[in-house]
Scaffold this motif. Structure first.
Motif, PDB file in Angstrom:
ATOM      1  N   TYR A 196      86.716   6.996  76.807  1.00  0.00           N
ATOM      2  CA  TYR A 196      86.245   6.320  78.011  1.00  0.00           C
ATOM      3  C   TYR A 196      84.961   5.537  77.722  1.00  0.00           C
ATOM      4  O   TYR A 196      84.815   4.390  78.138  1.00  0.00           O
ATOM      5  N   ARG A 197      84.034   6.151  77.008  1.00  0.00           N
ATOM      6  CA  ARG A 197      82.779   5.461  76.679  1.00  0.00           C
ATOM      7  C   ARG A 197      83.021   4.226  75.821  1.00  0.00           C
ATOM      8  O   ARG A 197      82.255   3.267  75.872  1.00  0.00           O
ATOM      9  N   ALA A 198      84.094   4.241  75.046  1.00  0.00           N
ATOM     10  CA  ALA A 198      84.428   3.097  74.195  1.00  0.00           C
ATOM     11  C   ALA A 198      85.197   2.018  74.956  1.00  0.00           C
ATOM     12  O   ALA A 198      85.555   1.000  74.382  1.00  0.00           O
ATOM     13  N   GLY A 199      85.468   2.264  76.243  1.00  0.00           N
ATOM     14  CA  GLY A 199      86.078   1.222  77.051  1.00  0.00           C
ATOM     15  C   GLY A 199      87.524   1.431  77.448  1.00  0.00           C
ATOM     16  O   GLY A 199      88.141   0.532  78.021  1.00  0.00           O
ATOM     17  N   ALA A 200      88.102   2.590  77.156  1.00  0.00           N
ATOM     18  CA  ALA A 200      89.477   2.847  77.579  1.00  0.00           C
ATOM     19  C   ALA A 200      89.553   2.781  79.103  1.00  0.00           C
ATOM     20  O   ALA A 200      88.647   3.233  79.801  1.00  0.00           O
ATOM     21  N   ARG A 201      90.619   2.210  79.624  1.00  0.00           N
ATOM     22  CA  ARG A 201      90.827   2.117  81.069  1.00  0.00           C
ATOM     23  C   ARG A 201      91.220   3.467  81.645  1.00  0.00           C
ATOM     24  O   ARG A 201      90.784   3.871  82.711  1.00  0.00           O
ATOM     25  N   CYS A 202      92.098   4.189  80.914  1.00  0.00           N
ATOM     26  CA  CYS A 202      92.608   5.477  81.363  1.00  0.00           C
ATOM     27  C   CYS A 202      92.929   6.311  80.116  1.00  0.00           C
ATOM     28  O   CYS A 202      93.388   5.769  79.117  1.00  0.00           O
ATOM     29  N   VAL A 203      92.671   7.610  80.193  1.00  0.00           N
ATOM     30  CA  VAL A 203      92.992   8.509  79.081  1.00  0.00           C
ATOM     31  C   VAL A 203      93.797   9.672  79.636  1.00  0.00           C
ATOM     32  O   VAL A 203      93.407  10.290  80.627  1.00  0.00           O
ATOM     33  N   LYS A 204      94.919   9.952  78.969  1.00  0.00           N
ATOM     34  CA  LYS A 204      95.793  11.062  79.338  1.00  0.00           C
ATOM     35  C   LYS A 204      95.915  11.989  78.140  1.00  0.00           C
ATOM     36  O   LYS A 204      95.794  11.558  76.999  1.00  0.00           O
ATOM     37  N   GLY A 205      96.184  13.255  78.400  1.00  0.00           N
ATOM     38  CA  GLY A 205      96.388  14.222  77.342  1.00  0.00           C
ATOM     39  C   GLY A 205      97.864  14.576  77.195  1.00  0.00           C
ATOM     40  O   GLY A 205      98.613  14.554  78.176  1.00  0.00           O
ATOM     41  N   PHE A 206      98.244  14.899  75.983  1.00  0.00           N
ATOM     42  CA  PHE A 206      99.621  15.323  75.684  1.00  0.00           C
ATOM     43  C   PHE A 206      99.538  16.401  74.612  1.00  0.00           C
ATOM     44  O   PHE A 206      98.940  16.175  73.558  1.00  0.00           O
ATOM     45  N   THR A 207     100.083  17.575  74.916  1.00  0.00           N
ATOM     46  CA  THR A 207     100.055  18.671  73.952  1.00  0.00           C
ATOM     47  C   THR A 207     101.426  19.318  73.820  1.00  0.00           C
ATOM     48  O   THR A 207     102.239  19.244  74.738  1.00  0.00           O
ATOM     49  N   LEU A 208     101.627  19.937  72.685  1.00  0.00           N
ATOM     50  CA  LEU A 208     102.859  20.671  72.477  1.00  0.00           C
ATOM     51  C   LEU A 208     102.932  21.855  73.434  1.00  0.00           C
ATOM     52  O   LEU A 208     103.970  22.101  74.043  1.00  0.00           O
TER      53      LEU A 208
END
Length: 172
Positions: free
Chosen positions: A158-170
């Motif tokens: 986010y600090r680097a400018g991503a619009r949205c961040v989602k997580g994906f885990t096994l």
């Protein structure tokens, strides 16, 4: 969109940016045994058990993928990054690395309180940040335990400018 789980609701107080994680499986006894054999005993062939499913799910998201990195000493000891193994066939954006310095104990050796209070273990690789700016990014890890690791990564993105961040885990 699904309603947030209790863990995500608790995190909203500490992590102000939108974030949700999707886990494919429950972290039960069978998954614990799988992770022990794959990750800690180094049976790299076991990456193939879930690889096709994970790659299919990630490709369907049509977003840049960022894999949680492992530190250099873990990589030397284990011989592989277990998350990269699970994602074999996906070309991730290599924009995070573990901070250089003293080696902390493994996440699996920490209790919940120690995990929640852990310092930021990652840093951004600046020359790669253009690949994430104004995009929806998916951060991939093997197991969601407390959510701290994946949110540390999300915060940097986010600090680097991503619009949205989602997580994906096994597993979770």
């Amino acid at each position: 969109m699904n309603d947030p789980c209790q863990d995500c609701i608790k995190w909203q107080h500490y992590f102000k940016k939108p974030f949700a994680n999707r886990a494919l499986f429950e972290y039960n006894d069978a998954m614990r045994a799988y992770m022990k054999q794959y990750k800690f005993l180094g049976d790299y062939r076991l990456r193939n058990v879930f690889n096709r499913l994970i790659v299919s799910e990630l490709k369907a998201m049509r977003c840049p993928i960022v894999v949680i990195p492992v530190n250099e000493s873990t990589l030397q000891e284990r011989g592989f990054n277990q998350v990269l193994g699970l994602c074999e066939g996906i070309q991730p954006v290599n924009c995070l690395r573990t901070r250089q310095g003293k080696k902390e104990s493994r996440q699996s050796e920490k209790n919940r309180s120690q995990r929640l209070n852990a310092d930021q273990p990652f840093e951004l690789i600046d020359h790669e940040s253009e690949l994430i700016r104004q995009k929806t990014i998916v951060v991939v890890d093997d197991v969601y335990t407390t959510g701290t690791t994946i949110r540390h990564a999300a915060g940097l993105l986010y600090r680097a400018g991503a619009r949205c961040v989602k997580g994906f885990t096994l597993a979770r």
